[in-house]
Enzyme design. Structure first.
Site, PDB file in Angstrom:
ATOM      1  N   HIS A 121       0.858  -1.179   0.000  1.00 31.29           N
ATOM      2  CA  HIS A 121       0.000   0.000   0.000  1.00 31.29           C
ATOM      3  C   HIS A 121       0.898   1.234   0.000  1.00 31.29           C
ATOM      4  O   HIS A 121       1.263   1.729  -1.061  1.00 31.29           O
ATOM      5  CB  HIS A 121      -0.953  -0.031   1.200  1.00 31.29           C
ATOM      6  N   TYR A 129      -6.247  12.815   4.900  1.00 26.90           N
ATOM      7  CA  TYR A 129      -5.829  11.464   5.267  1.00 26.90           C
ATOM      8  C   TYR A 129      -7.056  10.570   5.433  1.00 26.90           C
ATOM      9  O   TYR A 129      -7.057   9.408   5.023  1.00 26.90           O
ATOM     10  CB  TYR A 129      -5.023  11.541   6.557  1.00 26.90           C
ATOM     11  N   CYS A 171      -0.503   0.393   9.474  1.00 27.90           N
ATOM     12  CA  CYS A 171      -0.783   1.746   8.995  1.00 27.90           C
ATOM     13  C   CYS A 171      -2.216   1.916   8.526  1.00 27.90           C
ATOM     14  O   CYS A 171      -2.909   2.819   8.972  1.00 27.90           O
ATOM     15  CB  CYS A 171       0.197   2.125   7.907  1.00 27.90           C
ATOM     16  N   HIS A 172      -2.666   1.055   7.607  1.00 29.70           N
ATOM     17  CA  HIS A 172      -4.041   1.204   7.150  1.00 29.70           C
ATOM     18  C   HIS A 172      -4.749  -0.141   7.102  1.00 29.70           C
ATOM     19  O   HIS A 172      -5.702  -0.341   6.359  1.00 29.70           O
ATOM     20  CB  HIS A 172      -4.091   1.900   5.790  1.00 29.70           C
ATOM     21  N   GLY A 173      -4.201  -1.097   7.856  1.00 34.81           N
ATOM     22  CA  GLY A 173      -4.922  -2.333   8.094  1.00 34.81           C
ATOM     23  C   GLY A 173      -4.898  -3.379   6.986  1.00 34.81           C
ATOM     24  O   GLY A 173      -5.833  -4.164   6.879  1.00 34.81           O
TER      25      GLY A 173
END
Ligand code: HEM
Ligand code: FES
Lengths: 172, 423
Positions: free
Chosen positions: A117, B295, A136-138
């Site tokens: 990612h 974000y 970080c974003h799973g």
């Protein structure tokens, strides 16, 4: 007479423009190229050898090659079975486990430990697929390092490596 | 009304100078005699505050560079050295790091002011677009600066943000390697980021000149959203706007000082006091607060390429605002429906900011998706349609009318004393 003048001016005009354009383009080359990895960075990216004997079954170690973390995972029988029991066609980035290890070395999985990612380092033995979990974003990877869920688009990549003996690999 | 100078040099020297470099005349016509709408309120003081913050960042930044070492092995320690050893180093660094936050507070207020009063509408499109460019440059500068202390958040923030470019199909990896100058974020990355962090504020200063130039070509918008027609609609920049700007600037500096002296690390992250470690990613990577809404948009989309595209689009859409808002009426004062949608939009932006700081899981993701959808719907659906169907209130005949008939709005300059009236 006047047409002769304008031809000469046209020539000068075009010649000046052409030389300026070529010169400008030539100046851009070093300006852009200097940002690419320099000779010392490339030299520091030489191959490394990793001794596999101290890695216990079920353990994942992290080594660095070209500044990138490399995971060397000594997989258990259960982990290998999990990786092989899924239907490859259902995966987001279909690839068989066999294609991700060296023939006859099913227990050794060698991965570049960078989430596909946005580049964080996934944590081993976490997540719903027993493989790797990126904080970080799973994104979730399985015991073959294949992406199963989350925003990452691709499987964890494999670095170029070879077995130099039964218990030693050379990465790079 | 505006345009040529009424400046009359007095001294022999100024007369001599004015014929050679008419700078005094330029300053006089732009910042002294310059006519400003008489109804400007305090939301119009943030342009001056932004200019002040830019100067503050440049001064503290240039001083920090005298003590900072841009090298992966030394940067972290040099920042600690600034904090502990350099005389007043702690103060200068806190002024700079909190200054970045205050800069963004000011720019957000300034931008929402523009949204509320329709300051982006004809003939102020170019002025508005220059503002969007300034905002992008500020975001780049803040990001580059945040990598310089080379703590864990510096390192991993730089890794995640530069990886946005790896989403470009085909050449992504090549571009990222080129940006890094290596195979991962490392010393070459830090050194070029330092160089650019020093450069960009001066680029910003240049674009500010264009922004102010465009402003002076079209004149200021105002709370009524109608153009000044006669001299009764305007007052001179000095003393009216100057003193109002000065008052607000001082009030703003008090808030700034409160952060610097009482809670200097509140807006930062404790992880950035851990030296950069390429082997371990912190459990929660969060950008600086001023990037959080974007974000949240990035993380709302479960696809890498589209996530990055949505994030970029959420900023780029601002540049098209002058054409997306189809209403002829500028100020939300006379747009009863738009005024409500405006506040919903503010709430959505704050909500996205809050979600951006939360872990990307469960209900947070769902909420981010809903708000992301609304964010785009505001620009792409609501504004184009609203302008066509909304029944706006009648506009006042002139600025002077709006001030004198509707009473003096809070924060507007007091009406000029009438001749003969006794105090
Ligand atoms: C638009 C104006 C600017 C903004 C928004 C900005 C923003 C930032 C931010 C957010 C940091 C990180 C602070 C921290 O957490 O420690 C930083 C660090 C730094 N900046 Fe800037 N900056 C600006 C202008 C400048 C200028 C003009 C210079 C130099 C001429 C400069 C030099 C530095 C240095 C040396 C550091 C590292 C020291 C430190 O971390 O405190 N900055 N900047
Ligand atoms: S970097 Fe791993 S999920 Fe985003």
């Amino acid at each position: 007479m006047s047409s002769a003048h304008s031809t000469r001016r046209d020539f000068l005009y075009i010649a000046t423009g052409t030389v300026a354009a070529v010169g400008g383009a030539a100046v851009l080359v070093p300006l852009i190229a200097q940002m690419n990895p320099d000779a010392s960075t490339i030299a520091a990216g030489a191959a490394i050898e990793v001794d596999l004997t101290p890695i216990a079954e079920g353990q994942v170690i992290k080594v660095f090659w070209r500044g990138k973390p490399i995971f060397v995972s000594h997989r258990t029988k259960k982990e290998i079975d999990e990786a092989r029991s899924v239907n490859v066609a259902t995966l987001p980035d279909p690839q068989s486990d066999q294609a991700r290890v060296k023939p006859g070395k099913d227990q050794w999985l060698v991965l570049i430990g960078i989430c596909t990612h946005l580049g964080c380092i996934p944590i081993a033995h976490q997540g719903d697929y027993d493989g790797f979990f990126c904080p970080c974003h799973g994104s979730q990877y399985d015991t073959s390092g294949r992406i199963r869920r989350g925003p990452a688009p691709a499987n964890l990549p494999l670095p170029p490596y070879d077995f130099v003996s039964d218990s030693k690999i050379k990465i790079g | 009304m505006s345009g040529h100078s009424t400046y009359q040099p007095q001294s022999a020297f100024m007369k001599w100078m004015e014929r050679r470099l008419p700078i005094a005349g330029l300053v006089y016509s732009s910042f002294i005699a310059y006519p400003t709408p008489r109804n400007l309120n305090y939301w119009w003081t943030f342009g001056g505050i932004l200019s002040f913050m830019l100067v503050a960042q440049i001064i503290t930044g240039v001083v920090l560079v005298m003590h900072y070492t841009p090298h992966a092995d030394m940067a972290f320690n040099s920042v600690e050295h600034i904090m502990r050893d350099v005389n007043y180093g702690w103060l200068l660094r806190y002024l700079h790091s909190n200054g970045a936050s205050m800069f963004f507070v000011a720019v957000y207020i300034h931008m929402f002011r523009g949204l509320y009063y329709g300051s982006y509408k004809e003939p102020r499109e170019v002025l508005w677009i220059l503002g969007v460019i300034l905002y992008l440059l500020m975001m780049a500068t803040g990001f580059l600066g945040y990598t310089l202390p080379w703590g864990q958040m510096s390192f991993w923030g730089a890794t995640v943000i530069t990886n946005f470019f790896s989403a470009i199909p085909g050449v992504g990896e090549t571009v990222v390697t080129w940006l890094w100058g290596g195979f991962s974020v490392g010393n070459p990355t830090l050194q070029r980021f330092f160089s650019l962090h020093y450069l960009l504020p001066f680029v910003i200063a240049g674009v500010v000149v264009l922004h102010v130039w465009a402003l002076h070509a079209v004149g200021q918008n105002n709370p009524a959203g109608i153009e000044p027609k006669t001299d009764k609609d305007v007052v001179a920049f000095t003393p009216y706007a100057t003193s109002k700007d000065a008052f607000m600037m001082v009030a703003f500096c008090m808030v700034y000082a409160w952060f610097v002296f009482y809670t200097p690390n509140y807006l930062g992250h404790a992880d950035n006091y851990i030296p950069a470690n390429p082997a371990v990613t912190p459990a929660h990577i969060v950008p600086e607060w001023y990037y959080l809404p974007f974000y949240a948009i990035l993380r709302a989309i479960p696809d890498k390429l589209f996530g990055v595209l949505a994030m970029v689009a959420s900023i780029v859409v601002l540049a098209f605002l002058p054409w997306l808002d189809t209403s002829k009426v500028r100020s939300a004062r006379y747009r009863p429906l738009y005024r409500q949608f405006f506040w919903v939009f503010v709430a959505v932006c704050l909500g996205l900011g809050w979600l951006g700081a939360k872990p990307a899981e469960g209900g947070y993701v769902l909420a981010s998706r809903i708000l992301t959808f609304y964010y785009f719907a505001h620009f792409l659906i609501i504004l184009p349609i609203l302008g066509k169907i909304e029944k706006t209130k009648p506009l006042p005949n002139s600025i002077a009318d709006s001030v004198l008939s509707e009473g003096v709005p809070i924060g507007a300059p007091a009406p000029a004393p009438r001749a003969g009236a006794s105090a």
